[in-house]
Design a protein around this motif. Structure first.
Motif, PDB file in Angstrom:
ATOM      1  N   THR A 718      -1.296  -5.833 -10.092  1.00 56.51           N
ATOM      2  CA  THR A 718      -0.003  -5.156 -10.252  1.00 56.51           C
ATOM      3  C   THR A 718      -0.035  -4.109 -11.363  1.00 56.51           C
ATOM      4  OG1 THR A 718       1.230  -7.026  -9.344  1.00 56.51           O
ATOM      5  CG2 THR A 718       2.445  -5.475 -10.721  1.00 56.51           C
ATOM      6  N   PRO A 719      -0.478  -4.446 -12.600  1.00 57.88           N
ATOM      7  CA  PRO A 719      -0.549  -3.372 -13.618  1.00 57.88           C
ATOM      8  C   PRO A 719      -1.587  -2.310 -13.286  1.00 57.88           C
ATOM      9  CG  PRO A 719      -1.433  -5.442 -14.486  1.00 57.88           C
ATOM     10  CD  PRO A 719      -0.767  -5.773 -13.192  1.00 57.88           C
ATOM     11  N   LEU A 720      -2.687  -2.693 -12.631  1.00 58.05           N
ATOM     12  CA  LEU A 720      -3.696  -1.699 -12.278  1.00 58.05           C
ATOM     13  C   LEU A 720      -3.132  -0.685 -11.290  1.00 58.05           C
ATOM     14  CD1 LEU A 720      -7.436  -2.440 -11.524  1.00 58.05           C
ATOM     15  CD2 LEU A 720      -6.168  -0.750 -10.215  1.00 58.05           C
ATOM     16  N   LEU A 721      -2.499  -1.182 -10.226  1.00 54.83           N
ATOM     17  CA  LEU A 721      -1.937  -0.281  -9.215  1.00 54.83           C
ATOM     18  C   LEU A 721      -0.783   0.530  -9.791  1.00 54.83           C
ATOM     19  CD1 LEU A 721      -2.011  -2.627  -6.086  1.00 54.83           C
ATOM     20  CD2 LEU A 721      -3.492  -0.669  -6.538  1.00 54.83           C
ATOM     21  N   LYS A 722       0.006  -0.072 -10.655  1.00 57.55           N
ATOM     22  CA  LYS A 722       1.109   0.684 -11.255  1.00 57.55           C
ATOM     23  C   LYS A 722       0.587   1.789 -12.176  1.00 57.55           C
ATOM     24  CE  LYS A 722       5.030  -2.464 -10.942  1.00 57.55           C
ATOM     25  NZ  LYS A 722       6.117  -3.141 -11.671  1.00 57.55           N
ATOM     26  N   PHE A 723      -0.539   1.528 -12.834  1.00 62.25           N
ATOM     27  CA  PHE A 723      -1.156   2.595 -13.617  1.00 62.25           C
ATOM     28  C   PHE A 723      -1.587   3.750 -12.716  1.00 62.25           C
ATOM     29  CE2 PHE A 723      -5.523   4.156 -14.445  1.00 62.25           C
ATOM     30  CZ  PHE A 723      -5.186   5.156 -15.344  1.00 62.25           C
ATOM     31  N   VAL A 724      -2.253   3.440 -11.604  1.00 62.09           N
ATOM     32  CA  VAL A 724      -2.671   4.488 -10.671  1.00 62.09           C
ATOM     33  C   VAL A 724      -1.456   5.217 -10.114  1.00 62.09           C
ATOM     34  CG1 VAL A 724      -3.905   4.970  -8.521  1.00 62.09           C
ATOM     35  CG2 VAL A 724      -4.780   3.226 -10.087  1.00 62.09           C
ATOM     36  N   ASN A 725      -0.395   4.468  -9.842  1.00 61.14           N
ATOM     37  CA  ASN A 725       0.831   5.068  -9.319  1.00 61.14           C
ATOM     38  C   ASN A 725       1.423   6.070 -10.309  1.00 61.14           C
ATOM     39  OD1 ASN A 725       2.822   5.322  -7.307  1.00 61.14           O
ATOM     40  ND2 ASN A 725       4.151   3.863  -8.345  1.00 61.14           N
ATOM     41  N   GLU A 726       1.351   5.744 -11.580  1.00 60.60           N
ATOM     42  CA  GLU A 726       1.822   6.663 -12.617  1.00 60.60           C
ATOM     43  C   GLU A 726       0.842   7.821 -12.795  1.00 60.60           C
ATOM     44  OE1 GLU A 726       3.821   8.634 -15.373  1.00 60.60           O
ATOM     45  OE2 GLU A 726       4.636   6.815 -14.451  1.00 60.60           O
ATOM     46  N   PHE A 727      -0.445   7.555 -12.684  1.00 57.75           N
ATOM     47  CA  PHE A 727      -1.473   8.553 -12.934  1.00 57.75           C
ATOM     48  C   PHE A 727      -1.450   9.671 -11.893  1.00 57.75           C
ATOM     49  CE2 PHE A 727      -6.063   9.841 -13.194  1.00 57.75           C
ATOM     50  CZ  PHE A 727      -6.036  10.278 -14.500  1.00 57.75           C
ATOM     51  N   SER A 752      -7.993   7.262  -2.678  1.00 55.37           N
ATOM     52  CA  SER A 752      -8.379   6.693  -1.392  1.00 55.37           C
ATOM     53  C   SER A 752      -9.243   5.447  -1.589  1.00 55.37           C
ATOM     54  CB  SER A 752      -9.126   7.740  -0.568  1.00 55.37           C
ATOM     55  OG  SER A 752      -9.528   7.213   0.681  1.00 55.37           O
ATOM     56  N   LYS A 753     -10.164   5.499  -2.529  1.00 53.48           N
ATOM     57  CA  LYS A 753     -11.015   4.335  -2.802  1.00 53.48           C
ATOM     58  C   LYS A 753     -10.187   3.154  -3.292  1.00 53.48           C
ATOM     59  CE  LYS A 753     -15.010   7.199  -4.139  1.00 53.48           C
ATOM     60  NZ  LYS A 753     -15.878   7.600  -5.273  1.00 53.48           N
ATOM     61  N   VAL A 754      -9.212   3.430  -4.152  1.00 52.34           N
ATOM     62  CA  VAL A 754      -8.355   2.359  -4.662  1.00 52.34           C
ATOM     63  C   VAL A 754      -7.594   1.696  -3.519  1.00 52.34           C
ATOM     64  CG1 VAL A 754      -6.288   1.884  -6.038  1.00 52.34           C
ATOM     65  CG2 VAL A 754      -8.108   3.294  -6.993  1.00 52.34           C
ATOM     66  N   LEU A 755      -6.989   2.500  -2.640  1.00 56.43           N
ATOM     67  CA  LEU A 755      -6.212   1.953  -1.528  1.00 56.43           C
ATOM     68  C   LEU A 755      -7.092   1.142  -0.586  1.00 56.43           C
ATOM     69  CD1 LEU A 755      -3.885   4.975  -0.612  1.00 56.43           C
ATOM     70  CD2 LEU A 755      -3.394   3.043  -2.087  1.00 56.43           C
ATOM     71  N   CYS A 782       0.924   0.517  -3.298  1.00 56.25           N
ATOM     72  CA  CYS A 782      -0.062   1.356  -2.607  1.00 56.25           C
ATOM     73  C   CYS A 782       0.617   2.440  -1.776  1.00 56.25           C
ATOM     74  CB  CYS A 782      -0.951   0.487  -1.706  1.00 56.25           C
ATOM     75  SG  CYS A 782      -2.154  -0.506  -2.607  1.00 56.25           S
ATOM     76  N   LEU A 783       1.695   2.075  -1.081  1.00 52.81           N
ATOM     77  CA  LEU A 783       2.429   3.075  -0.299  1.00 52.81           C
ATOM     78  C   LEU A 783       2.998   4.154  -1.222  1.00 52.81           C
ATOM     79  CD1 LEU A 783       4.366   0.815   2.247  1.00 52.81           C
ATOM     80  CD2 LEU A 783       2.152   1.915   2.527  1.00 52.81           C
ATOM     81  N   SER A 784       3.478   3.739  -2.367  1.00 56.00           N
ATOM     82  CA  SER A 784       4.022   4.705  -3.319  1.00 56.00           C
ATOM     83  C   SER A 784       2.921   5.605  -3.873  1.00 56.00           C
ATOM     84  CB  SER A 784       4.727   3.964  -4.466  1.00 56.00           C
ATOM     85  OG  SER A 784       5.243   4.861  -5.408  1.00 56.00           O
ATOM     86  N   ILE A 785       1.738   5.037  -4.125  1.00 57.29           N
ATOM     87  CA  ILE A 785       0.612   5.844  -4.611  1.00 57.29           C
ATOM     88  C   ILE A 785       0.284   6.941  -3.613  1.00 57.29           C
ATOM     89  CG2 ILE A 785      -1.872   5.786  -5.066  1.00 57.29           C
ATOM     90  CD1 ILE A 785      -1.472   2.973  -6.242  1.00 57.29           C
ATOM     91  N   LEU A 786       0.155   6.573  -2.330  1.00 59.34           N
ATOM     92  CA  LEU A 786      -0.192   7.565  -1.318  1.00 59.34           C
ATOM     93  C   LEU A 786       0.912   8.599  -1.164  1.00 59.34           C
ATOM     94  CD1 LEU A 786      -2.144   8.589   0.788  1.00 59.34           C
ATOM     95  CD2 LEU A 786      -1.145   6.995   2.439  1.00 59.34           C
ATOM     96  N   SER A 787       2.170   8.149  -1.200  1.00 58.98           N
ATOM     97  CA  SER A 787       3.289   9.079  -1.073  1.00 58.98           C
ATOM     98  C   SER A 787       3.282  10.108  -2.199  1.00 58.98           C
ATOM     99  CB  SER A 787       4.607   8.300  -1.070  1.00 58.98           C
ATOM    100  OG  SER A 787       5.708   9.171  -1.025  1.00 58.98           O
ATOM    101  N   ARG A 788       3.037   9.651  -3.427  1.00 56.63           N
ATOM    102  CA  ARG A 788       3.015  10.575  -4.560  1.00 56.63           C
ATOM    103  C   ARG A 788       1.813  11.513  -4.494  1.00 56.63           C
ATOM    104  NH1 ARG A 788       4.820   6.904  -9.841  1.00 56.63           N
ATOM    105  NH2 ARG A 788       7.039   6.749  -9.276  1.00 56.63           N
ATOM    106  N   ALA A 789       0.680  10.988  -4.038  1.00 54.02           N
ATOM    107  CA  ALA A 789      -0.504  11.836  -3.940  1.00 54.02           C
ATOM    108  C   ALA A 789      -0.337  12.895  -2.853  1.00 54.02           C
ATOM    109  CB  ALA A 789      -1.737  10.977  -3.660  1.00 54.02           C
TER     110      ALA A 789
END
Length: 1015
Positions: A718-727, A752-755, A782-789
């Motif tokens: 959770t903190p790892l993915l949230k960091f990527v989401n912010e990054f 992409s590798k993270v997802l 993960c969905l939020s990460i891709l959406s932001r990217a």
């Protein structure tokens, strides 16, 4: 499912229906009757029955209730009544017989010659009461749109009749020698009608913060009738709770009706006068106020009189002078009796604060008398709160007002208005109360062993508890009063007084006198310098920082203290001026190089993991105000040490399991919480560039290794993915790289590798018991990460296809797999999952339709079905997002569909999906028609935009859709609705040009208003 597969289910359903009816016919056991009725309620709710079957069942149960109702147990009657009401609601638009529920219930209220008259009267009232509650509550397995459609129809056709029946019952029942249970049922029916969600904006109008009630204009005669209020005041005067408290609750709601309901200002003034006179009479002899239920509702009623009416309207009334004096005495008694009125005094303080805040707008010569009563109330609050501490400590009470943070804050919110009304007098009262307490507390600390040894027998520990509790109240009150400076009139003249109070406690002083737009020459610092030697901002800030540092070092196990301290630190650093002031202080320079758990032990606490993000976000914000690379490297050096140790452990471990066994998950989780805080503080290209250059490429392999090793542990993921989401979030355009830089593409490849790494691990693992924490939470991030990217505008996605790089397709495939792994009902039920999912679908429909069209037909159907469900969401942002996604998708298909102007492969793929499921676009169009035409939606414009696109791609079935929409309405409205819908396309051409869209929206808005005006 074909008919052969449905036969066993249909057979079981029929058997259940006939068995239940047989039990009701022959059994006298109340438990058997309850089982049968409950089973039928479940069948009616969960299965679709034919209209004739439901009508037959409804007729049967009305007759059953009429014949055997008086002899049934109350809990059996409750389920039977709910069953009748559920069938009525579900069939409301199917047959006019359902809409005769008021007449059906009214038959129970007719006089009867036998002894069952009152028993049947009770059944009729219970049936009406249940029907109002059923129409006002969402039904399981039905959408909110379906619920509101019935609620509006019920409101227009039946609710006013029920109100009249309730008032009539209250008038007739005393003459029928009815018992209290029957009177209570009539009053509850009246409360239910007045509590109805009239406009669909609040599912619970019985909430404590009751707003203006939007009663329909047709109710005007009943509300304006003087006999209505007289009847309710009579019920209050002549009865005990719950009858008297229900009468007061009805009065509270009538006092909250909208201003425009009344035919004139004179009528509204007369209505207010009846409320004031009635409350005055109650206050004169305190009739019924010894009952807590009455007391609470009466305080609510007094609070509503100022919330819904102006001070000028109250002052103009003849009984106002006596009334305001009685209310003041009542308030002072309530403050003194704090144990009795702890939950009710909020309404009284709110009344007085609103009265005071209205003084600048009072016109005319009639005196408000507030200058006479407000100081008395303020002093009563001060003395009663200090005395409450002694009572709590000496009597050992567990109900301490200081322990209820919500009630405490509610009361403190009103305090600035009261104390600043005559500020000099009240400040003097505060200082007179505070100075002896401060002196006593200081003497205890300075006296040490001498005083302590002498006082050990005569001054027990409870004396210290009393002193600390009273000082706590002083701090709270002074803080609240000083914080009120920003909204107080004549605040400049009161700065010296603020300084006197702030010299004793700091409280909220910082929010007003330190930071943005504050003059350094403020008079408050003159008084502070004279009193305690704090002559400027910097001196005060150093004191605050010292206290914060002490909290973070000493109170490691006190989560609330740590959280409040970090919030204060964050607030200080968030302003530009206060941040610049902080960065100049020596304490902050030390903090930026000594910020590990060695210096601040709270960072090592399991309970404080969340606090780490706030701590490092604040530190990084201060660091980046002076964004030199050398200071940044020194700041992240401790984190780099953790990265290096993880890299070494990963190389020596040889497998994810071995790495997981060699390093604690708390270490990894803490690292990524810290990184997220630092990433959140980067708001410019320069600061983000420093962070990016540090992490990539050296540290990203470690991030992937950690994700693979701890993929099943949400504490880490959770903190790892949230960091990527912010990054990956391109806020303030911080992710704008040079035109020759490949960093945007490289960043997306890492995303992409993270997802893919996370998705492959969780999708292959067994479904966890905690499905949200173990699966859904990581999926929505993960969905939020891709959406932001995808929406960051820092990647040219055509590069991936051009060079055969699978990163984009891999990321999208994994996001779709994660989404499909969550049932649609759960997507809609979990708010964060819902927002992340629809944000991604909206992004795909806006900019990546070819990627969406390339999915297989079941996936494409799922995505569009989810958009259909999202349109019905109660969250306006979600429904608007779904509408925009549909508009983009349908618009793209219209522009590129086969046979059009510029056909392409993506449109041909969509065409194939539509060929296999021709109902996709028509169903979306039908849903939008029903919502926009029949519902009171605040985002009507957004929801109407995709309708033209859908019509243009479904021209062949458009006429069928409009006929189906018209047929869903009552027969008497169908022809008018059909005529309105015929005008929607008048003058609209086959294009999506802005002018053409505006023409369609204008036509539809006119048609909607025309239809709703007639109905």
């Amino acid at each position: 499912m074909d008919i052969v597969q449905q036969l066993p289910q249909l057979e079981a359903l029929c058997l259940q229906l006939y068995t239940a009816q047989t039990i009701l016919d022959v059994s006298s056991s109340p438990y058997a009757q309850l089982l049968a009725a409950s089973s039928l309620l479940k069948v009616v709710t969960e299965f679709t029955l034919s209209n004739q079957v439901k009508l037959d069942m409804r007729t049967y149960f009305l007759q059953y209730l009429n014949g055997r109702g008086p002899t049934l147990e109350p809990y059996v009657v409750a389920v039977l009544v709910q069953l009748i009401c559920r069938m009525t609601k579900l069939g409301w638009f199917e047959d006019s017989a359902y809409r005769s529920i008021v007449e059906d219930a009214g038959a129970f209220l007719e006089p009867r010659s036998n002894d069952g008259s009152l028993a049947h009267y009770m059944l009729g009232l219970r049936l009406l009461n249940a029907m109002v509650l059923e129409a006002n509550s969402p039904t399981p397995h039905r959408t909110l749109t379906q619920h509101r459609k019935v609620a509006v129809g019920f409101r227009d056709a039946a609710l006013y009749k029920i109100l009249q029946l309730a008032l009539g019952a209250l008038q007739r029942l005393p003459g029928m020698r009815a018992d209290n249970a029957l009177l209570e049922q009539a009053l509850r029916l009246l409360v239910a009608t007045l509590s109805f969600d009239f406009v669909g904006t609040c599912l619970d109008e019985s909430a404590e913060d009751l707003g203006t009630i939007q009663i329909p204009t047709a109710w005007r005669p009943a509300v304006e009738d003087a006999g209505t209020l007289q009847l309710l005041w009579g019920y209050y005067a002549g009865n005990e709770p719950p009858l008297s408290s229900l009468a007061l609750e009805s009065l509270v709601r009538l006092a909250s009706v909208r201003r425009s309901l009344f035919s004139s200002d004179a009528v509204r003034s007369a209505f207010l006068a009846r409320l004031v006179e009635g409350s005055r009479d109650v206050l004169r002899d305190r009739r019924g106020l010894h009952h807590h239920a009455n007391y609470h509702e009466f305080c609510r009623l007094l609070g509503r009189l100022k919330t819904n009416y102006q001070l000028g309207e109250l002052v103009a009334l003849a009984p106002y002078p006596e009334w305001i004096g009685l209310v003041a005495d009542f308030t002072i008694n309530s403050l003194t009796s704090w144990q009795w009125a702890s939950g009710s005094v909020f309404y009284l303080l709110g009344l007085w604060s609103r009265l005071v805040s209205s003084m600048p707008y009072l016109k005319g010569e009639a005196p408000s008398l507030l200058d006479l009563y407000v100081p008395k109330i303020s002093r009563a609050f001060l003395t009663s709160r200090l005395e409450s501490v002694r009572t709590v400590v000496q009597d050992g009470l567990t109900d301490d007002p200081l322990d209820s943070e919500e009630q405490l804050q509610d009361q403190l919110d009103s305090l600035p208005y009261l104390f600043r009304f005559q500020y000099e007098k009240m400040a003097e009262a505060l200082t007179c109360a505070a100075d002896p307490l401060i002196a006593a507390y200081a003497s205890r600390g300075a006296g040490g062993a001498v005083a302590g040894g002498a006082a050990s027998s005569s001054s027990p520990p409870r004396d210290a508890a009393v002193l600390e509790g009273q000082l706590t109240w002083i701090v709270y009150m002074v803080g609240a009063v000083v914080r009120g400076r920003a909204s107080a009139s004549g605040a400049d003249a009161q700065e010296a007084v603020d300084g006197d109070l702030a010299a004793r406690v700091f409280g909220s002083f910082r929010k007003v006198y330190i930071g943005e737009a504050v003059m350094h020459s403020s008079k408050v610092y003159v008084r502070l310098g004279e009193s305690v030697g704090l002559a400027d901002h910097a001196a005060v800030m150093n004191v605050i920082l010292a206290k914060m540092a002490s909290n973070l070092k000493v109170y490691c196990g006190a989560e609330e203290v740590i959280s409040a301290t970090l919030e204060l630190f964050k607030d200080l650093a968030s302003g530009y001026m206060s941040g610049k002031l902080l960065i100049k202080l020596e304490a902050i320079s030390y903090l930026l190089t000594h910020h590990t758990a060695e210096y601040f032990p709270f960072l090592a606490g399991q309970a404080n993991l969340r606090a780490r993000t706030t701590f490092y976000s604040t530190l990084a914000r201060l660091l980046f105000m002076d964004d030199t690379p050398d200071r940044f490297k020194a700041f992240v050096a401790p984190m780099q040490q953790v990265f290096d140790s993880l890299a070494t452990a990963s190389r020596s471990a040889g497998s994810p399991a071995a790495l997981r066994a060699s390093v604690s998950n708390e270490t990894v989780a803490g690292l990524f919480r810290d990184l997220r805080g630092v990433a959140a503080a980067t708001s410019t290209r320069r600061t983000y560039g420093m962070l990016f250059d540090w992490l990539y490429p050296a540290n990203f392999p470690v991030i992937l290794a950690c994700l693979e090793a701890w993929s099943g542990d949400p504490v880490v993921t959770t903190p790892l993915l949230k960091f990527v989401n912010e990054f990956v979030l391109n806020k303030s355009q911080r992710l704008i790289f040079d035109s020759s830089s490949p960093n945007g593409i490289l960043l997306f490849r890492e995303v992409s590798k993270v997802l893919v790494t996370y998705g492959n691990q969780v999708l292959s693992a067994p479904r966890p018991a905690d499905v949200y924490g173990g699966l859904y939470k990581g999926s929505w991030i993960c969905l939020s990460i891709l959406s932001r990217a995808l929406g960051g505008s820092y990647v040219n996605f055509g590069v991936f296809e051009l060079y055969g790089d699978p990163a984009l397709n891999d990321a999208l495939d994994m996001a779709v797999r994660l989404a499909l792994n969550i049932p649609l009902a759960d997507i809609l039920a979990y708010r964060k999952v819902c927002k992340a999912y629809f944000a991604l679908v909206d992004m795909l429909c806006a900019s990546h339709v070819p990627l969406l069209a390339a999915r297989d037909t079941p996936t494409f159907v799922f995505l569009l079905s989810s958009l259909d469900a999202g349109l019905k969401s109660l969250d306006v942002a979600v429904s608007s997002q779904c509408a925009a996604a549909i508009d983009n998708l349908a618009g793209y298909y219209f522009l590129h569909m086969p046979g059009g102007h510029s056909p392409n492969a993506a449109a041909r793929a969509i065409s194939e999906h539509v060929r296999q499921r021709p109902d996709l676009f028509p169903q979306l169009l039908t849903t939008l028609f029903e919502i926009v035409m029949f519902e009171d939606c605040s985002n009507m414009w957004s929801l109407s935009r995709p309708m033209l696109s859908l019509i243009l791609v479904s021209e062949q079935v458009y006429e069928h859709v409009t006929k189906r929409v018209a047929a869903s309405q009552p027969p008497e409205r169908q022809s008018h609705l059909a005529a309105c819908l015929e005008r929607v396309m008048a003058g609209v051409t086959r294009s999506l040009e802005p002018k053409n869209r505006d023409k369609f929206t204008q036509n539809f808005t006119i048609a909607r208003h025309d239809y709703r005006a007639r109905t």
